[in-house]
Design a protein around this motif. Structure first.
Motif, PDB file in Angstrom:
ATOM      1  N   ARG A 296       0.831  -1.214   0.000  1.00  0.00           N
ATOM      2  CA  ARG A 296       0.000   0.000   0.000  1.00  0.00           C
ATOM      3  C   ARG A 296       0.865   1.264   0.000  1.00  0.00           C
ATOM      4  O   ARG A 296       0.483   2.276  -0.606  1.00  0.00           O
ATOM      5  N   ILE A 297       2.007   1.208   0.675  1.00  0.00           N
ATOM      6  CA  ILE A 297       2.909   2.365   0.660  1.00  0.00           C
ATOM      7  C   ILE A 297       3.423   2.600  -0.757  1.00  0.00           C
ATOM      8  O   ILE A 297       3.491   3.739  -1.235  1.00  0.00           O
ATOM      9  N   ALA A 298       3.806   1.509  -1.449  1.00  0.00           N
ATOM     10  CA  ALA A 298       4.274   1.632  -2.834  1.00  0.00           C
ATOM     11  C   ALA A 298       3.172   2.238  -3.713  1.00  0.00           C
ATOM     12  O   ALA A 298       3.430   3.121  -4.549  1.00  0.00           O
ATOM     13  N   LYS A 299       1.947   1.779  -3.514  1.00  0.00           N
ATOM     14  CA  LYS A 299       0.829   2.308  -4.304  1.00  0.00           C
ATOM     15  C   LYS A 299       0.560   3.776  -3.981  1.00  0.00           C
ATOM     16  O   LYS A 299       0.191   4.572  -4.857  1.00  0.00           O
ATOM     17  N   LEU A 300       0.762   4.133  -2.709  1.00  0.00           N
ATOM     18  CA  LEU A 300       0.569   5.527  -2.294  1.00  0.00           C
ATOM     19  C   LEU A 300       1.481   6.449  -3.094  1.00  0.00           C
ATOM     20  O   LEU A 300       1.098   7.563  -3.463  1.00  0.00           O
ATOM     21  N   TRP A 301       2.691   5.949  -3.376  1.00  0.00           N
ATOM     22  CA  TRP A 301       3.661   6.722  -4.163  1.00  0.00           C
ATOM     23  C   TRP A 301       3.543   6.432  -5.654  1.00  0.00           C
ATOM     24  O   TRP A 301       4.414   6.788  -6.432  1.00  0.00           O
ATOM     25  N   ARG A 302       2.458   5.757  -6.029  1.00  0.00           N
ATOM     26  CA  ARG A 302       2.173   5.435  -7.434  1.00  0.00           C
ATOM     27  C   ARG A 302       3.303   4.650  -8.098  1.00  0.00           C
ATOM     28  O   ARG A 302       3.689   4.904  -9.244  1.00  0.00           O
ATOM     29  N   LYS A 303       3.831   3.693  -7.367  1.00  0.00           N
ATOM     30  CA  LYS A 303       4.895   2.836  -7.884  1.00  0.00           C
ATOM     31  C   LYS A 303       4.328   1.468  -8.257  1.00  0.00           C
ATOM     32  O   LYS A 303       3.451   0.934  -7.554  1.00  0.00           O
ATOM     33  N   PRO A 304       4.811   0.871  -9.340  1.00  0.00           N
ATOM     34  CA  PRO A 304       4.329  -0.458  -9.723  1.00  0.00           C
ATOM     35  C   PRO A 304       4.778  -1.519  -8.716  1.00  0.00           C
ATOM     36  O   PRO A 304       5.861  -1.417  -8.129  1.00  0.00           O
ATOM     37  N   VAL A 305       3.941  -2.525  -8.528  1.00  0.00           N
ATOM     38  CA  VAL A 305       4.230  -3.611  -7.578  1.00  0.00           C
ATOM     39  C   VAL A 305       4.222  -4.941  -8.331  1.00  0.00           C
ATOM     40  O   VAL A 305       3.280  -5.233  -9.076  1.00  0.00           O
ATOM     41  N   PHE A 306       5.264  -5.729  -8.120  1.00  0.00           N
ATOM     42  CA  PHE A 306       5.351  -7.052  -8.740  1.00  0.00           C
ATOM     43  C   PHE A 306       5.403  -8.107  -7.635  1.00  0.00           C
ATOM     44  O   PHE A 306       6.288  -8.086  -6.787  1.00  0.00           O
ATOM     45  N   VAL A 307       4.431  -9.010  -7.618  1.00  0.00           N
ATOM     46  CA  VAL A 307       4.398 -10.113  -6.659  1.00  0.00           C
ATOM     47  C   VAL A 307       5.174 -11.272  -7.266  1.00  0.00           C
ATOM     48  O   VAL A 307       4.772 -11.831  -8.290  1.00  0.00           O
ATOM     49  N   TYR A 308       6.301 -11.623  -6.635  1.00  0.00           N
ATOM     50  CA  TYR A 308       7.300 -12.514  -7.231  1.00  0.00           C
ATOM     51  C   TYR A 308       7.174 -13.944  -6.684  1.00  0.00           C
ATOM     52  O   TYR A 308       7.622 -14.256  -5.596  1.00  0.00           O
ATOM     53  N   ALA A 309       6.526 -14.812  -7.480  1.00  0.00           N
ATOM     54  CA  ALA A 309       6.494 -16.260  -7.201  1.00  0.00           C
ATOM     55  C   ALA A 309       6.096 -16.591  -5.763  1.00  0.00           C
ATOM     56  O   ALA A 309       6.730 -17.420  -5.117  1.00  0.00           O
ATOM     57  N   GLN A 310       5.034 -15.981  -5.296  1.00  0.00           N
ATOM     58  CA  GLN A 310       4.611 -16.223  -3.913  1.00  0.00           C
ATOM     59  C   GLN A 310       3.724 -17.461  -3.806  1.00  0.00           C
ATOM     60  O   GLN A 310       3.036 -17.844  -4.744  1.00  0.00           O
ATOM     61  N   GLY A 311       3.768 -18.073  -2.634  1.00  0.00           N
ATOM     62  CA  GLY A 311       2.822 -19.112  -2.271  1.00  0.00           C
ATOM     63  C   GLY A 311       1.810 -18.497  -1.328  1.00  0.00           C
ATOM     64  O   GLY A 311       2.187 -17.974  -0.278  1.00  0.00           O
ATOM     65  N   MET A 312       0.549 -18.502  -1.695  1.00  0.00           N
ATOM     66  CA  MET A 312      -0.480 -17.799  -0.925  1.00  0.00           C
ATOM     67  C   MET A 312      -1.171 -18.711   0.076  1.00  0.00           C
ATOM     68  O   MET A 312      -1.451 -19.877  -0.210  1.00  0.00           O
ATOM     69  N   GLY A 313      -1.469 -18.141   1.225  1.00  0.00           N
ATOM     70  CA  GLY A 313      -2.296 -18.810   2.208  1.00  0.00           C
ATOM     71  C   GLY A 313      -1.558 -19.716   3.166  1.00  0.00           C
ATOM     72  O   GLY A 313      -0.332 -19.859   3.084  1.00  0.00           O
ATOM     73  N   PRO A 314      -2.339 -20.290   4.099  1.00  0.00           N
ATOM     74  CA  PRO A 314      -3.797 -20.124   4.197  1.00  0.00           C
ATOM     75  C   PRO A 314      -4.197 -18.720   4.666  1.00  0.00           C
ATOM     76  O   PRO A 314      -3.472 -18.082   5.421  1.00  0.00           O
ATOM     77  N   ILE A 315      -5.349 -18.277   4.178  1.00  0.00           N
ATOM     78  CA  ILE A 315      -5.921 -16.995   4.609  1.00  0.00           C
ATOM     79  C   ILE A 315      -7.334 -17.290   5.101  1.00  0.00           C
ATOM     80  O   ILE A 315      -8.265 -17.442   4.304  1.00  0.00           O
ATOM     81  N   ASN A 316      -7.489 -17.398   6.394  1.00  0.00           N
ATOM     82  CA  ASN A 316      -8.763 -17.831   6.981  1.00  0.00           C
ATOM     83  C   ASN A 316      -9.594 -16.699   7.561  1.00  0.00           C
ATOM     84  O   ASN A 316     -10.818 -16.793   7.638  1.00  0.00           O
ATOM     85  N   SER A 317      -8.944 -15.620   7.973  1.00  0.00           N
ATOM     86  CA  SER A 317      -9.672 -14.547   8.649  1.00  0.00           C
ATOM     87  C   SER A 317     -10.337 -13.606   7.642  1.00  0.00           C
ATOM     88  O   SER A 317      -9.845 -13.405   6.519  1.00  0.00           O
TER      89      SER A 317
END
Length: 356
Positions: free
Chosen positions: A101-122
Motif C-alpha cells: 500500500r505504501i508503494a501504491k501511495l507513491w504510485r509505484k508499480p508492484v510485482f508479486v514474485y512467485a509467492q505461495g499464498m495462504g492459508p488466509i482464513n480470517s
C-alpha cells in the motif's frame, strides 16, 4: 540514464535458509537480466543482508525509511515465499500488504514474485489481500492452489504460474567444507522442523532413520531455520539409537545445497530442502505439514510419506517409501530443467513490468 532501482520486500534478514535462498536466487536472476540494477532489500538484519548479498539494505521496521525509499525507487518486488498467510497470525498479512500500500501511495508499480499464498482464513486477512492485490499489481504465484485461493477471495488481476525462485540457482560448482572434513560419502540428508501436533512424528522419523543407519548409511541433518531446526534435529537424534550428524546451522546457503546434492536421498519437511534436492537432481521423500509441500512433491513426481498432523502413517511406511525412492532413477528430468529455466524467466517478467 540512471539504473532501475527496485525495493525487495520479504521475510529477509531472519536467517531462515529457505527465505535467504529465495533472496539469493532473486538477486542473481535480477542481476542476470540487468547487471546494472540497483537493489534495496527490506531486512530484519540490514548489515548482514548488505554484506552477504552486496546490495543496499534498510530496516524493514522503519516505516519512515520505507516511505522515503519507495518514493524514490522505480518499483516494489514483493516475494517470494509464503508472505500472505494468517496461519501464524494476522501480523504477516498486515505488514506485507502495508508495504504494498505504501508503494501504491507513491504510485509505484508492484510485482508479486512467485509467492505461495495462504492459508488466509480470517475475514480481515482476505479483505487486506484482496485490497492490496487488485489494481496496479502484477502477480506471479508458485502453485495452482495459490492462484485458486486469490481468485476465491476476489482478486481479479491476471496471474501467472511460475516456479519457486530457488529453482534458478546453479549447483554445479557448489561445495561443502564441513562435508569434506567429515569425509562422508554414503549418506541420507534430513530436514526437520517443529510443528504443533499430537502425532509423534519425530519418533517415527528416528526409528526409520535408525533402520538406514544400521544398513550402512550415514544420517546428516541439515537445519534450514537456524537454531530452531537445529534444536528439532537434536531432538530427533536423541530419539535414535544409531549415530547421526547435524550440519552446522550457520553455514552459508550454498554449502547447505552442496550437502544435500552430495547425498543419496533427502527426507524433508522444509519446502526449500526439497527444492535443494530437486535442483541437485537428488530423490526426496517429503513429510508434509502444509499444502505447499504436497504441491511441490507433485510437481517433481516425488513421494509424500505422510503428514505430521495425521497418524495414518508408520515408521515402516517411511522406511518403505525411502527404499523405493533410493532405487528409483531420478535423472535430470525435463520437468526440472524446464522449471529451472522458467525460474530465471520470472526476473525478466518483473523487470519488464517495473520498467514500463
Amino acid at each position: 540514464m540512471s539504473p532501475l532501482h527496485v525495493v525487495l520486500s520479504g521475510y529477509f534478514g531472519f536467517h531462515n535458509t529457505g527465505d535467504e535462498a529465495i533472496l539469493l536466487s532473486m538477486i542473481k536472476s535480477l542481476r542476470k537480466e540487468d547487471p546494472d540494477i540497483r537493489i534495496t532489500v527490506l531486512s530484519n538484519d540490514p548489515i548482514h543482508t548488505s554484506e552477504t548479498y552486496e546490495v543496499e539494505a534498510a530496516d524493514r521496521w522503519n516505516l519512515k525509511q520505507i516511505h522515503l525509499l519507495l518514493s524514490q525507487a522505480d518499483g516494489l518486488i514483493s516475494g517470494g515465499g509464503s508472505l500472505l498467510q494468517d496461519a501464524t497470525g494476522i501480523k504477516s498479512i498486515i505488514y506485507y500488504t502495508g508495504v504494498i500500500r505504501i508503494a501504491k501511495l507513491w504510485r509505484k508499480p508492484v510485482f508479486v514474485y512467485a509467492q505461495g499464498m495462504g492459508p488466509i482464513n480470517s475475514f480481515l486477512g482476505k479483505k487486506l489481500v484482496k485490497g492490496a492485490l487488485n489494481k496496479n499489481v502484477q502477480i506471479t504465484v508458485r502453485d495452482e492452489e495459490s492462484m485458486g485461493l486469490l481468485k476465491e477471495i476476489g482478486v481479479r488481476n491476471s496471474m501467472e504460474l511460475v516456479p519457486d525462485p530457488v529453482m534458478a540457482l546453479e549447483t554445479n560448482t557448489l561445495m561443502s567444507f564441513w562435508l569434506e572434513e567429515k569425509k562422508l560419502s554414503h549418506f541420507i540428508t534430513v530436514s526437520v522442523r517443529d510443528w504443533p501436533t499430537s502425532v509423534d512424528y519425530k519418533e517415527k522419523i528416528a526409528l526409520a532413520l535408525d533402520a538406514f543407519a544400521k544398513s550402512g548409511y550415514d544420517i546428516v541433518f541439515v537445519p534450514m531455520h537456524g537454531e530452531y531446526d537445529e534444536q528439532t534435529s537434536l531432538e530427533v537424534t536423541e530419539l535414535m539409537t544409531e549415530k547421526a550428524h547435524i550440519a552446522p546451522q550457520y553455514v552459508p546457503i550454498e554449502e547447505k545445497i552442496a550437502i544435500v546434492k552430495k547425498s543419496e536421498l533427502l527426507v524433508g519437511m522444509r519446502l526449500h530442502s526439497l527444492i535443494f534436492a530437486a535442483i541437485g537432481h537428488i530423490p526426496f521423500v517429503a513429510l508434509s505439514y502444509d499444502p505447499k509441500i504436497d504441491s511441490f512433491a507433485k510437481i517433481c513426481d516425488q513421494p509424500v510419506a505422510g503428514h505430521v498432523s495425521d497418524d495414518a502413517w508408520t515408521e515402516q511406511d517411511l522406511v518403505d517409501t525411502m527404499e523405493r525412492a533410493l532405487t528409483d532413477t531420478y535423472a535430470k528430468s525435463e520437468a526440472i530443467v524446464r522449471l529451472q529455466k522458467e525460474a530465471d524467466d520470472t526476473a525478466a517478467i518483473a523487470l519488464n513490468y517495473l520498467s514500463r
